[in-house]
Design a protein around this motif. Structure first.
Motif, PDB file in Angstrom:
ATOM      1  N   ASN A 122       0.816  -1.209   0.000  1.00  0.00           N
ATOM      2  CA  ASN A 122       0.000   0.000   0.000  1.00  0.00           C
ATOM      3  C   ASN A 122       0.851   1.262   0.000  1.00  0.00           C
ATOM      4  O   ASN A 122       0.478   2.267  -0.614  1.00  0.00           O
ATOM      5  N   VAL A 123       1.977   1.217   0.654  1.00  0.00           N
ATOM      6  CA  VAL A 123       2.871   2.377   0.678  1.00  0.00           C
ATOM      7  C   VAL A 123       3.400   2.651  -0.721  1.00  0.00           C
ATOM      8  O   VAL A 123       3.442   3.798  -1.179  1.00  0.00           O
ATOM      9  N   ILE A 124       3.790   1.609  -1.418  1.00  0.00           N
ATOM     10  CA  ILE A 124       4.306   1.773  -2.782  1.00  0.00           C
ATOM     11  C   ILE A 124       3.208   2.273  -3.708  1.00  0.00           C
ATOM     12  O   ILE A 124       3.446   3.145  -4.551  1.00  0.00           O
ATOM     13  N   ILE A 125       1.984   1.767  -3.552  1.00  0.00           N
ATOM     14  CA  ILE A 125       0.867   2.222  -4.390  1.00  0.00           C
ATOM     15  C   ILE A 125       0.627   3.713  -4.169  1.00  0.00           C
ATOM     16  O   ILE A 125       0.485   4.482  -5.119  1.00  0.00           O
ATOM     17  N   GLY A 126       0.605   4.145  -2.919  1.00  0.00           N
ATOM     18  CA  GLY A 126       0.400   5.562  -2.617  1.00  0.00           C
ATOM     19  C   GLY A 126       1.509   6.426  -3.174  1.00  0.00           C
ATOM     20  O   GLY A 126       1.258   7.489  -3.757  1.00  0.00           O
ATOM     21  N   LEU A 127       2.750   5.997  -3.006  1.00  0.00           N
ATOM     22  CA  LEU A 127       3.874   6.782  -3.520  1.00  0.00           C
ATOM     23  C   LEU A 127       3.899   6.833  -5.045  1.00  0.00           C
ATOM     24  O   LEU A 127       4.254   7.854  -5.636  1.00  0.00           O
ATOM     25  N   VAL A 128       3.526   5.739  -5.689  1.00  0.00           N
ATOM     26  CA  VAL A 128       3.473   5.727  -7.157  1.00  0.00           C
ATOM     27  C   VAL A 128       2.412   6.711  -7.651  1.00  0.00           C
ATOM     28  O   VAL A 128       2.631   7.438  -8.629  1.00  0.00           O
ATOM     29  N   LEU A 129       1.273   6.764  -6.974  1.00  0.00           N
ATOM     30  CA  LEU A 129       0.237   7.719  -7.361  1.00  0.00           C
ATOM     31  C   LEU A 129       0.712   9.159  -7.164  1.00  0.00           C
ATOM     32  O   LEU A 129       0.442  10.034  -8.001  1.00  0.00           O
ATOM     33  N   ILE A 130       1.421   9.430  -6.084  1.00  0.00           N
ATOM     34  CA  ILE A 130       1.945  10.777  -5.850  1.00  0.00           C
ATOM     35  C   ILE A 130       2.987  11.144  -6.904  1.00  0.00           C
ATOM     36  O   ILE A 130       2.971  12.244  -7.459  1.00  0.00           O
ATOM     37  N   VAL A 131       3.887  10.223  -7.214  1.00  0.00           N
ATOM     38  CA  VAL A 131       4.908  10.481  -8.241  1.00  0.00           C
ATOM     39  C   VAL A 131       4.252  10.668  -9.608  1.00  0.00           C
ATOM     40  O   VAL A 131       4.661  11.533 -10.394  1.00  0.00           O
ATOM     41  N   ALA A 132       3.213   9.892  -9.903  1.00  0.00           N
ATOM     42  CA  ALA A 132       2.499  10.061 -11.174  1.00  0.00           C
ATOM     43  C   ALA A 132       1.847  11.433 -11.235  1.00  0.00           C
ATOM     44  O   ALA A 132       1.836  12.080 -12.282  1.00  0.00           O
ATOM     45  N   GLY A 133       1.305  11.902 -10.104  1.00  0.00           N
ATOM     46  CA  GLY A 133       0.721  13.241 -10.066  1.00  0.00           C
ATOM     47  C   GLY A 133       1.747  14.309 -10.335  1.00  0.00           C
ATOM     48  O   GLY A 133       1.509  15.244 -11.111  1.00  0.00           O
ATOM     49  N   PHE A 134       2.929  14.188  -9.712  1.00  0.00           N
ATOM     50  CA  PHE A 134       3.990  15.158  -9.982  1.00  0.00           C
ATOM     51  C   PHE A 134       4.494  15.071 -11.419  1.00  0.00           C
ATOM     52  O   PHE A 134       4.828  16.081 -12.029  1.00  0.00           O
TER      53      PHE A 134
END
Length: 94
Positions: free
Chosen positions: A75-87
């Motif tokens: 779940n941590v990786i999923i959240g971080l991937v979504l944040i990086v995709a947003g940036f």
């Protein structure tokens, strides 16, 4: 004092070369810039917020939600991937 013909011709060639290079450079930069992308903020803001929300929910109640509990620490990786995709999407905004 009057200019010589050679200097006049050199000056005219230089001005012509600058004019031609200027139009070529403008067309090249116009191609690079492209059209504005009005859809980008409507995509990157929700993706970024979804990543933040995912991490908040995981930290607060992740073990009580069966699908999140099954995924575990991913779940941590999923959240971080979504944040990086947003940036990353944010860099497309003009």
């Amino acid at each position: 004092m009057p200019e010589s013909k050679v200097r006049k011709q050199a000056k005219a060639k230089k001005q012509h070369r600058r004019a031609v290079e200027g139009t070529e450079q403008r067309s090249r930069t116009e191609r690079i810039k492209g059209a504005p992308r009005p859809w980008v903020p409507y995509v990157f803001v929700p993706v970024f917020l979804l990543g933040v929300l995912w991490l908040v929910v995981w930290n607060l109640a992740g073990n009580s939600i069966p699908p999140m509990a099954a995924i575990g620490d991913w779940n941590v990786i999923i959240g971080l991937v979504l944040i990086v995709a947003g940036f990353s999407l944010m860099t497309l905004w003009k």
